[in-house]
Design a protein around this motif. Structure first.
Motif, PDB file in Angstrom:
ATOM      1  N   PHE A   1      21.113  11.181 -12.321  1.00 42.15           N
ATOM      2  CA  PHE A   1      19.837  10.481 -12.337  1.00 42.15           C
ATOM      3  C   PHE A   1      19.896   9.254 -13.242  1.00 42.15           C
ATOM      4  CE2 PHE A   1      15.520   9.792 -14.046  1.00 42.15           C
ATOM      5  CZ  PHE A   1      14.910   9.424 -12.852  1.00 42.15           C
ATOM      6  N   LEU A   2      20.557   9.352 -14.376  1.00 45.12           N
ATOM      7  CA  LEU A   2      20.688   8.199 -15.262  1.00 45.12           C
ATOM      8  C   LEU A   2      21.429   7.061 -14.563  1.00 45.12           C
ATOM      9  CD1 LEU A   2      21.442   9.718 -18.780  1.00 45.12           C
ATOM     10  CD2 LEU A   2      19.294   8.812 -17.896  1.00 45.12           C
ATOM     11  N   GLU A   3      22.407   7.400 -13.752  1.00 47.70           N
ATOM     12  CA  GLU A   3      23.115   6.379 -12.974  1.00 47.70           C
ATOM     13  C   GLU A   3      22.160   5.687 -12.005  1.00 47.70           C
ATOM     14  OE1 GLU A   3      26.952   5.946  -9.932  1.00 47.70           O
ATOM     15  OE2 GLU A   3      26.517   7.855 -10.909  1.00 47.70           O
ATOM     16  N   ALA A   4      21.287   6.493 -11.371  1.00 41.81           N
ATOM     17  CA  ALA A   4      20.288   5.921 -10.465  1.00 41.81           C
ATOM     18  C   ALA A   4      19.286   5.056 -11.233  1.00 41.81           C
ATOM     19  CB  ALA A   4      19.556   7.037  -9.719  1.00 41.81           C
ATOM     20  N   MET A   5      18.930   5.482 -12.443  1.00 40.94           N
ATOM     21  CA  MET A   5      17.998   4.719 -13.272  1.00 40.94           C
ATOM     22  C   MET A   5      18.585   3.361 -13.647  1.00 40.94           C
ATOM     23  SD  MET A   5      14.983   6.145 -14.302  1.00 40.94           S
ATOM     24  CE  MET A   5      14.712   5.739 -16.022  1.00 40.94           C
ATOM     25  N   ASN A   6      19.895   3.329 -13.874  1.00 34.60           N
ATOM     26  CA  ASN A   6      20.554   2.107 -14.335  1.00 34.60           C
ATOM     27  C   ASN A   6      21.087   1.233 -13.202  1.00 34.60           C
ATOM     28  OD1 ASN A   6      20.170   2.813 -17.062  1.00 34.60           O
ATOM     29  ND2 ASN A   6      22.017   4.067 -17.062  1.00 34.60           N
ATOM     30  N   ALA A   7      20.977   1.717 -11.977  1.00 34.21           N
ATOM     31  CA  ALA A   7      21.586   1.008 -10.846  1.00 34.21           C
ATOM     32  C   ALA A   7      20.826  -0.254 -10.449  1.00 34.21           C
ATOM     33  CB  ALA A   7      21.695   1.941  -9.642  1.00 34.21           C
ATOM     34  N   SER A   8      19.520  -0.271 -10.674  1.00 37.63           N
ATOM     35  CA  SER A   8      18.710  -1.404 -10.235  1.00 37.63           C
ATOM     36  C   SER A   8      17.576  -1.664 -11.214  1.00 37.63           C
ATOM     37  CB  SER A   8      18.125  -1.141  -8.842  1.00 37.63           C
ATOM     38  OG  SER A   8      17.185  -2.139  -8.483  1.00 37.63           O
TER      39      SER A   8
ATOM     40  N   GLN B   1       4.545  -6.353 -25.053  1.00 42.72           N
ATOM     41  CA  GLN B   1       5.619  -7.249 -24.661  1.00 42.72           C
ATOM     42  C   GLN B   1       5.197  -8.048 -23.439  1.00 42.72           C
ATOM     43  OE1 GLN B   1       9.706  -5.653 -25.188  1.00 42.72           O
ATOM     44  NE2 GLN B   1       9.907  -6.048 -23.001  1.00 42.72           N
ATOM     45  N   GLY B   2       5.657  -9.291 -23.348  1.00 38.29           N
ATOM     46  CA  GLY B   2       5.195 -10.200 -22.312  1.00 38.29           C
ATOM     47  C   GLY B   2       5.157  -9.642 -20.913  1.00 38.29           C
ATOM     48  N   ARG B   3       6.131  -8.857 -20.536  1.00 36.13           N
ATOM     49  CA  ARG B   3       6.186  -8.347 -19.158  1.00 36.13           C
ATOM     50  C   ARG B   3       6.388  -6.839 -19.166  1.00 36.13           C
ATOM     51  NH1 ARG B   3       7.868 -10.146 -13.946  1.00 36.13           N
ATOM     52  NH2 ARG B   3       6.000  -9.635 -12.754  1.00 36.13           N
ATOM     53  N   TYR B   4       5.500  -6.119 -18.532  1.00 34.09           N
ATOM     54  CA  TYR B   4       5.705  -4.683 -18.402  1.00 34.09           C
ATOM     55  C   TYR B   4       6.760  -4.406 -17.340  1.00 34.09           C
ATOM     56  CZ  TYR B   4       2.583  -5.275 -14.356  1.00 34.09           C
ATOM     57  OH  TYR B   4       2.016  -5.689 -13.185  1.00 34.09           O
ATOM     58  N   GLY B   5       7.447  -3.283 -17.478  1.00 36.64           N
ATOM     59  CA  GLY B   5       8.434  -2.897 -16.479  1.00 36.64           C
ATOM     60  C   GLY B   5       7.768  -2.167 -15.328  1.00 36.64           C
ATOM     61  N   ALA B   6       8.198  -2.444 -14.120  1.00 37.21           N
ATOM     62  CA  ALA B   6       7.626  -1.787 -12.935  1.00 37.21           C
ATOM     63  C   ALA B   6       8.714  -1.641 -11.887  1.00 37.21           C
ATOM     64  CB  ALA B   6       6.461  -2.596 -12.376  1.00 37.21           C
ATOM     65  N   ARG B   7       9.185  -0.414 -11.677  1.00 34.24           N
ATOM     66  CA  ARG B   7      10.219  -0.173 -10.682  1.00 34.24           C
ATOM     67  C   ARG B   7       9.696   0.742  -9.581  1.00 34.24           C
ATOM     68  NH1 ARG B   7      15.912   1.268 -13.322  1.00 34.24           N
ATOM     69  NH2 ARG B   7      14.712   2.476 -14.809  1.00 34.24           N
TER      70      ARG B   7
ATOM     71  N   ALA C   1       0.828  -1.198   0.000  1.00 34.02           N
ATOM     72  CA  ALA C   1       0.000   0.000   0.000  1.00 34.02           C
ATOM     73  C   ALA C   1       0.865   1.251   0.000  1.00 34.02           C
ATOM     74  CB  ALA C   1      -0.920   0.001   1.227  1.00 34.02           C
ATOM     75  N   GLY C   2       0.551   2.179  -0.899  1.00 32.06           N
ATOM     76  CA  GLY C   2       1.289   3.425  -0.978  1.00 32.06           C
ATOM     77  C   GLY C   2       2.524   3.374  -1.849  1.00 32.06           C
ATOM     78  N   ALA C   3       2.810   2.234  -2.469  1.00 35.71           N
ATOM     79  CA  ALA C   3       3.981   2.119  -3.338  1.00 35.71           C
ATOM     80  C   ALA C   3       3.806   2.976  -4.584  1.00 35.71           C
ATOM     81  CB  ALA C   3       4.211   0.668  -3.735  1.00 35.71           C
ATOM     82  N   ILE C   4       4.913   3.545  -5.068  1.00 31.09           N
ATOM     83  CA  ILE C   4       4.919   4.331  -6.301  1.00 31.09           C
ATOM     84  C   ILE C   4       5.832   3.631  -7.298  1.00 31.09           C
ATOM     85  CG2 ILE C   4       5.507   6.553  -7.355  1.00 31.09           C
ATOM     86  CD1 ILE C   4       4.878   7.887  -4.707  1.00 31.09           C
ATOM     87  N   TYR C   5       5.348   3.472  -8.534  1.00 26.98           N
ATOM     88  CA  TYR C   5       6.072   2.736  -9.557  1.00 26.98           C
ATOM     89  C   TYR C   5       6.255   3.563 -10.831  1.00 26.98           C
ATOM     90  CZ  TYR C   5       4.490  -1.374  -6.864  1.00 26.98           C
ATOM     91  OH  TYR C   5       4.219  -2.280  -5.880  1.00 26.98           O
ATOM     92  N   HIS C   6       7.377   3.321 -11.494  1.00 24.56           N
ATOM     93  CA  HIS C   6       7.563   3.767 -12.875  1.00 24.56           C
ATOM     94  C   HIS C   6       7.254   2.566 -13.765  1.00 24.56           C
ATOM     95  CE1 HIS C   6      10.513   4.728 -16.376  1.00 24.56           C
ATOM     96  NE2 HIS C   6       9.299   5.187 -16.638  1.00 24.56           N
ATOM     97  N   ILE C   7       6.187   2.686 -14.547  1.00 21.55           N
ATOM     98  CA  ILE C   7       5.717   1.603 -15.408  1.00 21.55           C
ATOM     99  C   ILE C   7       6.132   1.884 -16.845  1.00 21.55           C
ATOM    100  CG2 ILE C   7       3.709   0.328 -16.250  1.00 21.55           C
ATOM    101  CD1 ILE C   7       4.158   0.030 -13.264  1.00 21.55           C
TER     102      ILE C   7
END
Length: 342
Positions: A206-213, A109-115, A20-26
């Motif tokens: 920020f790009l480094e943070a995007m690519n870190a995980s 695509q088979g799996r959507y991205g969700a971070r 509950a309350g999670a925020i995702y980049h889809i």
């Protein structure tokens, strides 16, 4: 136990962390990188599917950007129900798209991205990244700055124009929380300046943070914590258990009543509960119960608890779920409280 992580995936797939309350980049891409929006009619079909799924799932959309072969969303899930929301959205769109184009089979695509996204600074920079997508494609990479910004300001199929006051706001987008993260009296102008300054070049940090995980966007500590939780839950896959977050029974409680009850269980006062910061599980438990029994959104619960925003409350909730999962005595105390409220 009353509170657990929820997973919305078959056993053959990697687990998603949901709470509950999670925020995702889809991110959703076309199958085999194929175009998923042939024209504006297709884009309107997606709008309709998002609107219906938002209403059914009770989620909050902060950002969106539609490109030809993929799209981005930034979503908060007050009910911890990302999987069911995305299933509703993608199934609804695919069915309507196939009927319209007289085709069948998979579209996306088979799996959507969700971070998972944690931290207001990361969330704000992510919003810039998403909104700049229309001018980051190869076709616009060599255009002049004036041409690129003119294209960005004319691009209809993202939430950007609504944010900067240059177009009609989409009914299912919640603009307020993101605008609250920028300074100045004129929020729209400040947000426009923030985003368009980024058109001159990428933000390396920020790009480094995007690519870190592959699972999260945030500080190194938060990303490590998410990976740790993921690994722990993966180890339990051979012994699946009921991980549903029980729906509340009985009447809705006032936020004050919920806070007083949690403070009593914690042996403290409401003011002291709100004053505590990181690593205090009772604060996350209070957030969970405010959302579950008082009907608050993640950001409203954050405000009630003296936190900065929805992304801040996500971490506290995750800490609380970890404590409840690892120590049965915590869960039993919450269960007794909920039985008294039933």
């Amino acid at each position: 136990r009353a509170y657990r992580w929820t997973y919305g995936t078959p056993m053959s797939r990697a687990l998603r962390l949901q709470f509950a309350g999670a925020i995702y980049h889809i991110t959703v891409r076309g199958n085999g990188r194929q175009v998923i929006f042939g024209d504006d009619g297709d884009r309107r079909l997606l709008y309709s599917s998002i609107e219906k799924s938002v209403e059914l799932g009770g989620v909050r959309i902060y950002l969106f950007c539609l490109m030809d072969n993929h799209f981005h969303l930034v979503v908060e899930t007050p009910k911890g129900n990302l999987a069911s929301f995305m299933q509703s959205l993608l199934t609804g769109y695919t069915v309507c798209y196939n009927l319209r184009h007289r085709r069948h089979g998979h579209l996306t695509q088979g799996r959507y991205g969700a971070r998972l996204v944690f931290g207001d600074d990361y969330l704000l920079k992510l919003s810039r990244y998403v909104h700049l997508n229309p001018i980051k494609v190869k076709a616009w990479s060599k255009g002049s700055m004036e041409e690129r910004l003119a294209h960005l300001r004319a691009y209809r199929w993202s939430s950007y124009l609504g944010y900067i006051g240059a177009g009609e706001r989409v009914a299912w987008v919640d603009y307020g929380p993101m605008l609250a993260l920028v300074g100045g009296k004129n929020k729209a102008a400040a947000y426009r300046q923030f985003v368009e300054t980024g058109a001159a070049g990428d933000d390396p940090e920020f790009l480094e943070a995007m690519n870190a995980s592959a699972r999260s966007i945030g500080s190194a500590d938060y990303c490590a914590w998410v990976d740790e939780q993921h690994a722990s839950r993966m180890a339990e896959r051979r012994h699946p258990q009921d991980v549903a977050f029980r729906q509340p029974a009985g009447k809705r409680r006032s936020p004050v009543e919920v806070l007083q009850a949690v403070a009593h269980l914690a042996g403290t006062s409401v003011n002291a509960l709100a004053a505590r910061r990181r690593g205090y599980a009772w604060k996350g438990i209070a957030a969970l119960l405010l959302m579950k029994h008082a009907g608050l959104t993640g950001r409203a619960a954050a405000s009630a608890l003296g936190l900065r925003g929805g992304s801040g409350v996500s971490y506290q909730i995750a800490q609380a779920r970890k404590a409840l999962y690892e120590d049965a005595s915590w869960s039993k105390r919450i269960e007794r409280l909920e039985r008294n409220w039933a």
